[in-house]
Design an enzyme around this catalytic site. Structure first.
Site, mmCIF file in Angstrom:
data_model
loop_
_atom_site.group_PDB
_atom_site.id
_atom_site.type_symbol
_atom_site.label_atom_id
_atom_site.label_comp_id
_atom_site.label_asym_id
_atom_site.label_seq_id
_atom_site.Cartn_x
_atom_site.Cartn_y
_atom_site.Cartn_z
ATOM 1 N N ASP A 1 46.622 31.403 50.844
ATOM 2 C CA ASP A 1 46.614 31.419 49.386
ATOM 3 C C ASP A 1 47.964 31.918 48.880
ATOM 4 O O ASP A 1 48.459 32.956 49.329
ATOM 5 C CB ASP A 1 45.480 32.308 48.867
ATOM 6 N N HIS B 1 50.167 34.978 35.875
ATOM 7 C CA HIS B 1 49.068 35.694 36.535
ATOM 8 C C HIS B 1 49.604 36.915 37.284
ATOM 9 O O HIS B 1 49.030 38.011 37.188
ATOM 10 C CB HIS B 1 48.344 34.747 37.500
ATOM 11 N N GLU C 1 38.867 32.805 40.199
ATOM 12 C CA GLU C 1 40.290 32.501 40.069
ATOM 13 C C GLU C 1 40.461 30.988 40.028
ATOM 14 O O GLU C 1 40.002 30.281 40.935
ATOM 15 C CB GLU C 1 41.119 33.097 41.215
ATOM 16 N N GLU D 1 42.293 27.839 40.601
ATOM 17 C CA GLU D 1 43.386 27.411 41.471
ATOM 18 C C GLU D 1 43.277 25.925 41.794
ATOM 19 O O GLU D 1 42.221 25.317 41.660
ATOM 20 C CB GLU D 1 43.360 28.178 42.805
ATOM 21 N N GLN E 1 39.102 44.941 45.590
ATOM 22 C CA GLN E 1 40.523 44.645 45.810
ATOM 23 C C GLN E 1 41.404 45.861 45.500
ATOM 24 O O GLN E 1 42.306 46.203 46.262
ATOM 25 C CB GLN E 1 40.923 43.460 44.926
ATOM 26 N N LYS F 1 37.944 39.083 48.788
ATOM 27 C CA LYS F 1 38.132 37.639 48.661
ATOM 28 C C LYS F 1 37.323 36.833 49.665
ATOM 29 O O LYS F 1 37.068 35.641 49.429
ATOM 30 C CB LYS F 1 39.614 37.299 48.911
#
Lengths: 440, 440
Positions: B138, B145, B210, B212, B251, B264
């Site tokens: 990733d 962001h 998120e 993406e 996190q 994640k």
């Protein structure tokens, strides 16, 4: 210890006589699993078990018909080019095959005549990564390593507040994991030269090894479920040696905020043999947390940890420089340590990894992180041994090192030894640094 | 643009009439690839191409014999349960199959009668992750962001000094990547409650999505070699939508020093359809670096970047709460953005990933990182939209959110649109949060 069974009996001897020497890594009590073929051949890779200086070819054993029941099914699964299917069969199948092989390889076993034809000398073999590794996770279980490295990257703040609570881990790269003998070109990437505000691109000048154990997951969990700390050991197939090569200058520049990336993913090297957790049972030792440190949270605690949570696997790193190699010098030992010093256990790694529902799969590899011990001579990386590159390491032949140079071969070895138990060895993992390939 | 060919002709029409509507994501000019079977059946999963409201079954197409040459071989590779073999054939094979399918699906094509039997309605299909994903990486390509999140985690130091030089990336978890429709239990893990010095264990209270794009690698590189920024596009098979679910409280406590882990790896969800880079060619736009920012280092630079380095893929996030779902409300849009704002391009991601010799493999997935745009309403995560949980998001039905609640379904959509070109849609990726499973 409740984990011991007849396969651990120190008095067992094998009709494979090289397995009966004091110095072998692979006596009858070990029986580690790997994947091999005759070097230079076009044979299929298949599963094998190391015994003395030989490999017992499990595809040939299966074809021979000397095994029956679950052990025969397990040997059949080991006939494939990776051990994933065997790993997925679970701990009862692993034990059944191990017991059947222990009996068949003992002095006086009726299977001897049939199994003689199933032996291949290790000296004639080449190896493959023994399982398809779906995901590779690296932990950070040595507080000595974490503190020493932390001091170099963050002098004011060496050990972060989460370390004593969280078995810190991160995801690594599986595609670049190779087996012992791996060679790799020195990685090129961005670094921030000391005193500069602008990065440059070039070969890493601070290339390092990391002395680790690798933990192969045997049976996983479905996504959304978890593996408890008490159930974890039954999910672990076994352990190998792991060299998690690291480019420290690349790491220093790139690692914030999302962790190491190009500093690690160019190569990682593992030993060909996976020593089963069952074979290591005689070397379980108690795991304790210092009274002044926080006790682990409930999901990371079990009563068994205090009596048998840790494993006393002795580890050492050797360096053979190009000059040594040219002179027939097998190398010099840089350090030795033991996995017993780890701040977190394998069962805690597994329990933490899955507490959020993350699914592990058969063949997944968990690295323990660099295993540095409490004293400076037990450091598991060159970064630590050279104090961040400030204190050159003097080698017996007059050479010095702060980090690895082209042509250097790093060899890691592991073994368990104590009075009253058979020596359980890991063999070795070796890897060699080749010169960088320049950017065109 | 030199990348355009007859498959991009906006005037093309298909005998699959649902492909000719203005609002379809899947006109004849798109032809995205996925893996499917009839829902609830025990059929093998196999490759297919979306066309209007239908799927063209590539195993059936291959069996029909209407294709020949490389296109037929490619369709044969697509008959498997993953697209890896097709991806590994390379860009000429991808183009050959795409061209052959474009011609066979056009109004008046002689293949119509044979291919009618190869259509399956999308409404009757279920999907699989379209490739075996060996490694998932990733990236972090949105500077908006990175700055917004950095401000929340490090108020004094939001954007780290490496950001404008290094396409920051890290390795993620491939085992827990699922296809649209994925449900997952709210992750449990350690968090450090505000104001506390002692962590607690429980369900994440700051669960987030998120927004993406995922980039599927078509052809990789051998370990020790690299893919240059100019060669990179030819290695990229195509793009999908990616929701990289994140537990922000987990996190914050775990991410130093080695990056996100349990925050994640419990789930990531991708759309079933991979839109090929070739289909996206009409939406290439120039990529520039602000004059006050450092220009990329040479290995991240090519002349083509300025004319066609970026892709204008419009992205949006929708939320359907449990209450909305019960009332037949399809949800509310939370934000929209475009991939054109990314600070780093796909070719730079690939070149950086391999500059150190790291090997990519067919089917590897690269995430772009959360795609937030320059204005607050273009934020690609709830963390940003709610200012770190401080400003509740007002939903049209009177509900509010700071982070995701149990029963929430997040839907992401993507499309390319402009005058003079066919609309190229990505379909959608949806995923639903289930209540945590308590620790026992």
């Amino acid at each position: 210890m409740t984990h011991l069974n007849e396969t651990h009996d120190v008095s067992l001897r094998s009709w494979v006589t090289s397995a009966n020497t004091a110095e072998t890594d692979f006596p009858l009590q070990n029986l580690p699993f790997g994947v091999f073929r005759r070097a230079g051949s076009h044979e299929n890779f298949r599963g094998g078990v190391a015994i003395g200086e030989m490999i017992l070819d499990l595809a040939a054993v299966h074809a021979s018909g000397v095994l029956s029941g679950v052990a025969a099914q397990a040997a059949g699964a080991c006939s494939a080019s990776s051990l994933n299917a065997f790993m997925a069969m679970g701990s009862e199948a692993w034990s059944a095959l191990r017991l059947a092989l222990s009996r068949a390889l003992r002095t006086g076993a009726t299977a001897e005549s049939a199994l003689q034809a199933c032996l291949v000398p290790q000296a004639q073999a080449e190896y493959a990564v023994p399982a398809h590794i779906g995901d590779y996770t690296d932990f950070y279980t040595s507080i000595y390593h974490a503190t020493a490295v932390g001091r170099l990257f963050r002098p004011d703040n060496p050990l972060l507040p989460n370390y004593k609570w969280v078995p810190i881990g991160y995801h690594g790269r599986s595609s670049s994991i190779g087996v012992s003998g791996q060679e790799f070109v020195r990685p090129i990437s961005q670094v921030l030269p000391p005193g500069s505000e602008r990065p440059s691109v070039g070969p890493s000048k601070r290339l390092d090894y990391e002395l680790e154990l690798g933990v192969f997951i045997g049976t996983g969990n479905t996504r959304g479920s978890r593996i408890s700390v008490t159930a974890a050991d039954a999910h672990v197939f076994g352990l190998c040696l792991l060299n998690d090569w690291s480019a420290r200058d690349v790491q220093a520049w790139e690692y914030q905020p999302l962790g190491p990336f190009l500093a690690k993913n160019f190569a990682s090297t593992i030993s060909p043999w996976i020593v089963t957790l069952e074979a290591l049972a005689p070397y379980r030792v108690g795991w304790t947390r210092a009274a002044e440190d926080p006790q682990p949270l409930p999901y990371l605690t079990s009563a068994a940890l205090q009596t048998e949570g840790a494993l006393d696997v002795q580890l050492e790193v050797w360096l053979q420089t190009a000059k040594m190699n040219a002179q027939g010098d097998a190398g010099t030992r840089l350090s030795q340590s033991s996995f017993k010093h780890a701040y977190w256990t394998i069962s805690q790694m597994v329990a933490h990894h899955t507490v959020n529902g993350c699914n592990l799969q058969s063949g997944d590899l968990l690295g323990t992180g660099t295993q540095s011990g409490p004293t400076p001579s037990e450091a598991g990386s060159m970064l630590e041994l050279s104090a961040g590159g400030k204190q050159p390491i003097q080698l017996p032949n007059g050479e010095t090192r702060t980090f690895l140079e082209d042509g250097d071969t790093v060899i890691m070895r592991g073994r368990c030894e104590r009075a009253g138990a058979a020596r359980i060895g890991f063999g070795e993992v070796r890897g060699t640094v080749l010169p960088a390939e320049q950017l065109v």
